[in-house]
Each structure stands twice: as structure tokens, then as C-alpha cells.
Design an enzyme around this catalytic site. Structure first.
Site, short mmCIF file in Angstrom:
data_model
loop_
_atom_site.label_atom_id
_atom_site.label_comp_id
_atom_site.label_asym_id
_atom_site.label_seq_id
_atom_site.Cartn_x
_atom_site.Cartn_y
_atom_site.Cartn_z
N SER A 93 0.85 -1.19 0.00
CA SER A 93 0.00 0.00 0.00
C SER A 93 0.88 1.24 0.00
O SER A 93 2.09 1.16 0.28
CB SER A 93 -0.89 0.01 1.25
N TYR A 135 -2.90 -0.76 9.95
CA TYR A 135 -2.79 -0.94 8.50
C TYR A 135 -1.35 -0.72 8.05
O TYR A 135 -0.80 -1.53 7.29
CB TYR A 135 -3.74 0.03 7.80
#
Length: 285
Positions: free
Chosen positions: A146, A159
Site C-alpha cells: 500500500s 494498517y
């Protein structure tokens, strides 16, 4: 390494029921790959598989419903794939989940669930399917990290931790698997237009009044077409690229983090706030 060859090979893809995963499934079928599609959403997964079968009737399309946050389910899924597919050309770890909120607002169980889906599941799948990958000459591995595997903004502790961990594992494996002829690509998408905003978990301690406004603004920032992102990923696989950043929302922060390793988050914060204000205005119009 020679370019990756898609036709006649089996590709295993997680998170295949929507977003980038769905578009990757269509792209892989178009390039000649047979598919093993994994997702926890049975209805969406079946719909994706049926569309691919209708468009590419000569492709083998297998679907597996599994919750990748459940270790036993991951191990069972990997064992089933190994049994039916002793050789695999491509493994794409795309499935992921998001969790918003400051670290002190998160329940430990929520944090651990994100780590399980975003890091432990890919690690287990790689570990158990590695013999099938190495048995197929010229195979390839893709881990979808990401933007938050490049930078670590406030409110994204779980995350970012999971995506940084996946990035680290990918970089190690790229060196270790080189002699086996297995290529490795790490993907860092920016603001891709997917369902991640609506499916994101919210920290147990986040005030209810903050949830919906933040979700709306976050969703408005996701503008990059998933079909374009999927095409860029598959092109990177073919060229055996080590890393691919998708969208300016990933490339610009990456450059800032390299140029300003300590203070880049202040600059990114100002840019994000400005984009958020524009998105908030667009949402309320």
C-alpha cells in the site's frame, strides 16, 4: 529474468471478488491464465467467476471461499490448492482490510485481525505454496502492499504496520528466490477507487460522530480506476519489476519520504488536508 509468460499457467489470486482483485482476475484471464480465485464474499466471487467464464470459456476458473483472518481457513485453503495444483505460475496476495483510528482507540483484537489478514495470511500462503511456485519454471509472486507501506500517517497504525511488514517480507523474498527463478513484485497502490472505504473497520474507541464524515471524505479521495491499476500490475509482472507504485497519490508521497525522511508527514498532511477539503466540498454539493 526473462519476461513472465501468462498463457497456460495457473494464477492464484486472493481478494478477487471486487476492486483491484476483480480487475486482476479479468486481466489474467484475458492474458491466458487459468484462475484460482479466493475471497470471503461468496456471492461477489461467484459473480466475478461467472462473468469470466462467459467471456473466456476456455479458461479454468476455480473459486474458494475463505476468511483469510482465520489461520485454520488459510492453511486449509493452501493445502487444497497444493493438492489440486502441484505447479503454480503466479500467486497474487491482494486481499486486505483497513482499520481507522488512533492507536489508543483500537481494540487489540482489531489490530491483530488486520495483521492476520494483511500479513499473516500472505506469509502462510507463500510458505505453503512455495513448492508449487518453485516447481513451475519462471513463476512469479506479487504482494500488494500500500501507500501506507511507504509512509505511516497518524490514524493508520494497524494498517501501516501490516503493509510495512508485507513490504519487508517481499523484499527479502526477492533476494532469496532469485536463484529459484521466482520473481517478486511489491505493489504500492495509492487512492484506488475500490470498496475499501465502505468495508474498512473503525477503531472501537472512535466516537460515532466522527465515523461517517471521515468515511465520506476518504471515499472521495479514492479516484484512480481499479482496471487501470490492475493493468499496471500485470504489466509489471510481465517485466519482472521489483516494485510498482500506482497513482500520483502513491508516487508523490514516496518521493517526499525519500527527500524528507523526518519531516515528510507534515508536508503530506498539508497536501492531504487540502485534498480532503476539496473532496468534502465535492461530497456536499
Amino acid at each position: 529474468m526473462s519476461p513472465y509468460r501468462f498463457p497456460g499457467r495457473t494464477a492464484v489470486l486472493t481478494g478477487a471478488a471486487s476492486g483491484i482483485g476483480e480487475q486482476l482476475a479479468h486481466g489474467l484471464a484475458a492474458r491466458g491464465s487459468d484462475l484460482v480465485l479466493v475471497d470471503r464474499d461468496a456471492l461477489r466471487l461467484d459473480a466475478v467467476a461467472e462473468r469470466i467464464r462467459a467471456t473466456h470459456p476456455d479458461r479454468a476458473v476455480e473459486t474458494l471461499v475463505a476468511d483469510l483472518g482465520d489461520r485454520a481457513a488459510v492453511l486449509s485453503t493452501a493445502a487444497g490448492i497444493r493438492e489440486r495444483h502441484p505447479t503454480i505460475g503466479l500467486l497474487v496476495n491482494n486481499a486486505g482490510m483497513a482499520l481507522g483510528g488512533r492507536f489508543d482507540q483500537l481494540d487489540v483484537a482489531q489490530f491483530e485481525q488486520v495483521m492476520a489478514v494483511n500479513f499473516t495470511a500472505p506469509m502462510l500462503l507463500i510458505h505453503h505454496l512455495l513448492p508449487a511456485l518453485t516447481a513451475e519454471p519462471g513463476s512469479h509472486l506479487v504482494n500488494v502492499s500500500s501507500l501506507y507501506g511507504l509512509i505511516a500517517p497518524p490514524g493508520q497504525s494497524a494498517y501501516s504496520a501490516s503493509k510495512f511488514a508485507l513490504r519487508g517480507l517481499s523484499e527479502v523474498l526477492r533476494g532469496e528466490l532469485l536463484e529459484s527463478g521466482v520473481g517478486v513484485t511489491t505493489v504500492h497502490p495509492g487512492g484506488i477507487r475500490t470498496r475499501i472505504a465502505e468495508s474498512a473497520q473503525i477503531g472501537a474507541g472512535v466516537p460515532a460522530t466522527e465515523v461517517e464524515p471521515q468515511q465520506r471524505v476518504f471515499a472521495a479521495l479514492l479516484t484512480y480506476p481499479p482496471e487501470k491499476a490492475a493493468r499496471e500490475i500485470l504489466d509489471a509482472v510481465e517485466r519482472r519489476r521489483a516494485r510498482v507504485l500506482i497513482a500520483a497519490s502513491a508516487k508523490i508521497p514516496d518521493v517526499l519520504a525519500r527527500l524528507l525522511p523526518v519531516s515528510h508527514m507534515r508536508v503530506i498532511g498539508r497536501l492531504t488536508a487540502a485534498a480532503g477539503r476539496r473532496a468534502r466540498t465535492a461530497v456536499t454539493r
